[in-house]
Design an enzyme around this catalytic site. Structure first.
Site, mmCIF file in Angstrom:
data_model
loop_
_atom_site.group_PDB
_atom_site.id
_atom_site.type_symbol
_atom_site.label_atom_id
_atom_site.label_comp_id
_atom_site.label_asym_id
_atom_site.label_seq_id
_atom_site.Cartn_x
_atom_site.Cartn_y
_atom_site.Cartn_z
ATOM 1 N N THR A 10 2.805 9.071 2.476
ATOM 2 C CA THR A 10 2.389 8.827 0.928
ATOM 3 C C THR A 10 0.748 8.488 0.965
ATOM 4 O OG1 THR A 10 4.575 7.784 0.610
ATOM 5 C CG2 THR A 10 2.845 7.200 -0.816
ATOM 6 N N VAL A 11 0.545 7.459 2.045
ATOM 7 C CA VAL A 11 -0.991 7.088 1.842
ATOM 8 C C VAL A 11 -1.917 8.121 2.617
ATOM 9 C CG1 VAL A 11 -2.509 5.166 2.617
ATOM 10 C CG2 VAL A 11 -0.023 4.705 2.071
ATOM 11 N N LYS A 103 -0.634 -3.686 7.423
ATOM 12 C CA LYS A 103 -0.662 -5.245 7.427
ATOM 13 C C LYS A 103 0.328 -5.707 8.404
ATOM 14 C CE LYS A 103 2.134 -2.973 4.403
ATOM 15 N NZ LYS A 103 2.255 -2.436 3.191
ATOM 16 N N VAL A 130 -3.672 -5.182 2.091
ATOM 17 C CA VAL A 130 -3.442 -6.472 1.100
ATOM 18 C C VAL A 130 -3.450 -6.006 -0.293
ATOM 19 C CG1 VAL A 130 -3.633 -8.845 0.602
ATOM 20 C CG2 VAL A 130 -4.084 -7.935 3.118
ATOM 21 N N ILE A 134 -6.074 -3.351 -5.077
ATOM 22 C CA ILE A 134 -7.172 -4.535 -5.466
ATOM 23 C C ILE A 134 -7.965 -4.927 -4.355
ATOM 24 C CG2 ILE A 134 -7.153 -7.017 -6.122
ATOM 25 C CD1 ILE A 134 -4.328 -6.884 -7.167
ATOM 26 N N GLY A 185 7.492 5.818 -3.463
ATOM 27 C CA GLY A 185 6.630 5.741 -2.503
ATOM 28 C C GLY A 185 5.892 4.451 -1.951
ATOM 29 N N GLU A 188 8.292 -0.086 2.385
ATOM 30 C CA GLU A 188 7.982 0.197 3.636
ATOM 31 C C GLU A 188 9.095 1.217 4.075
ATOM 32 O OE1 GLU A 188 5.041 -1.117 5.447
ATOM 33 O OE2 GLU A 188 4.992 -1.497 2.980
ATOM 34 N N LYS A 203 0.967 -9.918 4.606
ATOM 35 C CA LYS A 203 -0.171 -10.106 3.807
ATOM 36 C C LYS A 203 -1.086 -11.379 3.738
ATOM 37 C CE LYS A 203 1.395 -5.775 1.378
ATOM 38 N NZ LYS A 203 2.086 -5.429 0.183
ATOM 39 N N GLY A 300 1.738 2.299 -3.590
ATOM 40 C CA GLY A 300 1.796 3.661 -4.090
ATOM 41 C C GLY A 300 0.480 4.734 -3.597
HETATM 42 P P1 NAP Z 1 4.895 7.184 5.388
HETATM 43 O O1 NAP Z 1 5.094 7.814 4.057
HETATM 44 O O2 NAP Z 1 6.264 6.673 5.919
HETATM 45 O O3 NAP Z 1 3.829 7.889 6.509
HETATM 46 C C1 NAP Z 1 4.089 7.773 7.587
HETATM 47 C C2 NAP Z 1 3.304 8.927 8.403
HETATM 48 O O4 NAP Z 1 3.133 8.816 9.611
HETATM 49 C C3 NAP Z 1 3.903 10.336 8.269
HETATM 50 O O5 NAP Z 1 3.036 11.246 7.891
HETATM 51 C C4 NAP Z 1 4.679 10.683 9.717
HETATM 52 O O6 NAP Z 1 4.755 11.965 10.011
HETATM 53 C C5 NAP Z 1 3.674 9.689 10.558
HETATM 54 N N1 NAP Z 1 4.181 9.375 11.890
HETATM 55 C C6 NAP Z 1 5.257 8.741 12.164
HETATM 56 N N2 NAP Z 1 5.235 8.520 13.321
HETATM 57 C C7 NAP Z 1 4.276 9.280 13.891
HETATM 58 C C8 NAP Z 1 3.928 9.260 15.450
HETATM 59 N N3 NAP Z 1 4.735 9.063 16.418
HETATM 60 N N4 NAP Z 1 2.729 10.237 15.463
HETATM 61 C C9 NAP Z 1 1.937 10.668 14.465
HETATM 62 N N5 NAP Z 1 2.275 10.450 13.151
HETATM 63 C C10 NAP Z 1 3.525 9.610 12.977
HETATM 64 O O7 NAP Z 1 4.134 5.710 5.069
HETATM 65 P P2 NAP Z 1 3.318 5.188 4.278
HETATM 66 O O8 NAP Z 1 3.772 4.587 3.127
HETATM 67 O O9 NAP Z 1 2.120 6.474 4.157
HETATM 68 O O10 NAP Z 1 2.537 4.038 4.988
HETATM 69 C C11 NAP Z 1 1.781 4.263 5.759
HETATM 70 C C12 NAP Z 1 0.955 2.750 6.418
HETATM 71 O O11 NAP Z 1 0.258 2.373 5.033
HETATM 72 C C13 NAP Z 1 1.866 1.852 6.666
HETATM 73 O O12 NAP Z 1 1.222 1.049 7.659
HETATM 74 C C14 NAP Z 1 2.199 0.900 5.453
HETATM 75 O O13 NAP Z 1 2.619 -0.276 5.590
HETATM 76 C C15 NAP Z 1 0.616 0.887 4.708
HETATM 77 N N6 NAP Z 1 0.744 1.125 3.337
HETATM 78 C C16 NAP Z 1 1.565 1.622 2.301
HETATM 79 C C17 NAP Z 1 1.395 1.562 1.223
HETATM 80 C C18 NAP Z 1 2.408 2.184 0.250
HETATM 81 O O14 NAP Z 1 2.426 1.940 -0.948
HETATM 82 N N7 NAP Z 1 3.070 3.200 0.592
HETATM 83 C C19 NAP Z 1 0.581 0.680 0.636
HETATM 84 C C20 NAP Z 1 -0.330 -0.063 1.495
HETATM 85 C C21 NAP Z 1 -0.279 -0.069 2.623
HETATM 86 P P3 NAP Z 1 5.543 12.936 9.332
HETATM 87 O O15 NAP Z 1 5.230 12.953 7.739
HETATM 88 O O16 NAP Z 1 5.556 13.954 10.073
HETATM 89 O O17 NAP Z 1 7.009 12.424 9.242
HETATM 90 N N1 HSE Z 2 5.504 -1.840 0.673
HETATM 91 C C1 HSE Z 2 4.589 -2.234 0.119
HETATM 92 C C2 HSE Z 2 4.657 -2.835 -1.184
HETATM 93 C C3 HSE Z 2 3.384 -1.353 0.248
HETATM 94 O O1 HSE Z 2 5.707 -2.890 -1.732
HETATM 95 O O2 HSE Z 2 3.762 -3.794 -1.601
HETATM 96 C C4 HSE Z 2 1.921 -2.064 -0.364
HETATM 97 O O3 HSE Z 2 1.337 -2.864 0.794
#
Ligand code: NAP
Ligand code: HSE
Length: 427
Positions: A10-11, A103, A130, A134, A185, A188, A203, A300
């Site tokens: 997603t990110v 985080k 966090v 924002i 998206g 977690e 956070k 998101g």
């Molecule tokens: P996600 O959609 O699950 O994406 C994770 C990515 O990591 C995928 O592309 C996956 O590959 C890759 N991955 C997993 N294991 C791996 C490995 N061993 N080697 C290389 N790549 C690997 O997660 P996300 O929502 O984008 O979140 C990513 C980070 O941002 C997390 O730390 C999360 O806490 C943080 N975050 C997320 C949001 C949100 O709104 N989603 C907001 C703030 C912070 P594949 O695609 O090939 O499976």
């Molecule tokens: N899973 C987290 C949330 C993503 O819902 O706030 C953003 O950090």
């Protein structure tokens, strides 16, 4: 400036899209081009709707962090250890700037990683970790740098706020709304982190460190999630003039730093009661500025990518700050204040048999523990049937309320565990 991106979910995909869409604008803002030269994820064949042809692909993200010809490594895989930590450790060891949205990693290893970044003379940037879009890290570390802080609190998890809002507004069930948040998206990889309050605690640990200049202290955070909040609680909250919100609260107290995460009854007069859906809000009390509040989308693709790219822009401009606002040697050891000492008001919901003498038993449990009742509501049914009794207390201590709940549980009229939600007042 050359960039390697580990994680294209997603990110990660969102970051590549923003860098692509705003390539010209960002070049003008940074005074140089931002070029993604290497990427890594698990599945090279997955269609992510982004252009990756010009990037070198790595199956091993940690190898990429060490070897790719990149000045900045962006870690967007997630998790408090494992591959994410190897990526960040490898990048810092190799003298590359690190940007991360992780985080969990920072809550568990933030101080250690900040030291490694300081030794290497590179940035450890984490605006996206966090409150999503924002810019709260920048606000605390830079915009409010003139202030000493006594309190920082807020709605820090988009998934929980989305669930609480949708359950209240539409009466839909917990599981259905959680599935929707996952689809969008927001959640977690393991959504238990969201709904059990752990993500909020991650956070909060970061915010508290920045605000109070202490080492990151995730382990002492009192953490409760939203699994036990029921549709009945929403009804009673409405009747009593509250909204239920999952808050992270960090306070400087005479006995140390108090950090807690739990569902709260927030008075409708408080602006934070009206933050709905995926939105987050953070309130910071500074001694010079007084109260400031920041609101925006907390999760998101777009909002998180916005924060990640802002960190990249800072690095390209040569503007980096100590990760937690002061050089690591200036961070003080944490001194946690336990939640048992918290004083405040409480909402208790009991499920009891409607029979003579039950109120007297409840009153006796309150008296024994020196807890003073403020109001009581009983939803009448037929005598002998289960009935919901809600009571609110005057100011009292957390440990007194816990002892009252234990005493109430001893009555054979009590049919289900008593539910407690803390009433907050941020005047
Ligand atoms: P996600 O959609 O699950 O994406 C994770 C990515 O990591 C995928 O592309 C996956 O590959 C890759 N991955 C997993 N294991 C791996 C490995 N061993 N080697 C290389 N790549 C690997 O997660 P996300 O929502 O984008 O979140 C990513 C980070 O941002 C997390 O730390 C999360 O806490 C943080 N975050 C997320 C949001 C949100 O709104 N989603 C907001 C703030 C912070 P594949 O695609 O090939 O499976
Ligand atoms: N899973 C987290 C949330 C993503 O819902 O706030 C953003 O950090």
């Amino acid at each position: 400036m050359t960039i390697a991106v580990a994680g294209l979910g997603t990110v990660g995909a969102g970051v590549i899209r923003v860098l692509d869409t705003h390539a010209d604008l960002l070049t003008r803002r940074c005074g140089r081009e931002l070029k993604v030269v290497a990427v890594s994820a698990r599945d090279q064949t997955k269609d992510r709707g982004i252009v990756l042809e010009t990037c070198e692909w790595y199956d091993d993200a940690a190898e990429m962090a060490r070897k790719a010809d990149a000045e900045v490594v962006i870690e967007l895989i997630g998790g408090s250890g494992g591959i994410a930590k190897s990526v960040v450790d490898g990048a810092l060891d190799a003298g590359r700037h690190v940007v991360t949205a992780n985080k969990a990693l920072l809550a568990h290893h933030g101080t250690e990683l900040a030291r490694a970044a300081e030794r290497a003379g590179v940035a450890l940037a984490y605006e996206a970790a966090v409150a999503g879009g924002i810019p709260i890290i920048k606000a605390l570390r830079e915009g409010l740098a003139a202030n000493s802080f006594d309190r920082v609190y807020g709605i820090l998890n988009g998934t929980c706020n989305y669930i609480l809002s949708a359950m209240r507004e539409t009466g839909r069930g917990f599981d259905e709304v959680l599935a929707e948040a996952q689809e969008l998206g927001y959640a977690e990889a393991d959504p238990a982190f969201d709904i059990d309050g752990v993500d909020t605690a991650h956070k909060l640990a970061i915010l508290a460190s920045l605000a109070f200049g202490t080492e990151v202290d995730f382990d002492s955070i009192y953490t409760e999630g939203i699994r036990h909040v029921s549709p009945l609680d929403f009804e009673f909250a409405e009747e009593l003039g509250y909204r239920i919100k999952l808050l992270g609260i960090a306070r400087r107290t005479p006995s140390g730093i108090e950090q807690r995460v739990h569902p709260c009854m927030v008075p409708l007069a408080d602006p934070i009661a009206h933050i709905e859906d995926v939105f987050n809000a953070v309130v910071v009390d500074g001694d010079a500025v007084e109260t400031t509040m920041y609101e925006g989308r907390g999760a998101g693709e777009g909002p998180t990518a916005s924060a990640v790219v802002a960190d990249v822009v800072d690095i390209a401009r040569g503007r980096t700050a100590p990760a937690f606002g002061v050089p690591c040697g200036e961070l003080t050891a944490p001194s946690p204040a336990p939640i048992t000492q918290r004083t405040g008001r409480y909402y208790l919901r009991l499920t009891v048999v409607d029979r003579p003498g039950v109120f007297a038993e409840i009153a006796s449990a309150l008296k024994e523990n020196n807890v003073s009742m403020e109001a009581i509501i009983q939803r009448g049914r037929a005598p002998g049937e289960a009935v919901e009794v809600v009571l609110t207390t005057h100011e009292t201590r957390d440990d007194s309320v816990a002892a009252t709940i234990d005493a109430i549980a001893e009555s054979d009229a009590v049919l289900e565990p008593t539910r407690l939600i803390r009433i907050v007042s941020f005047g």
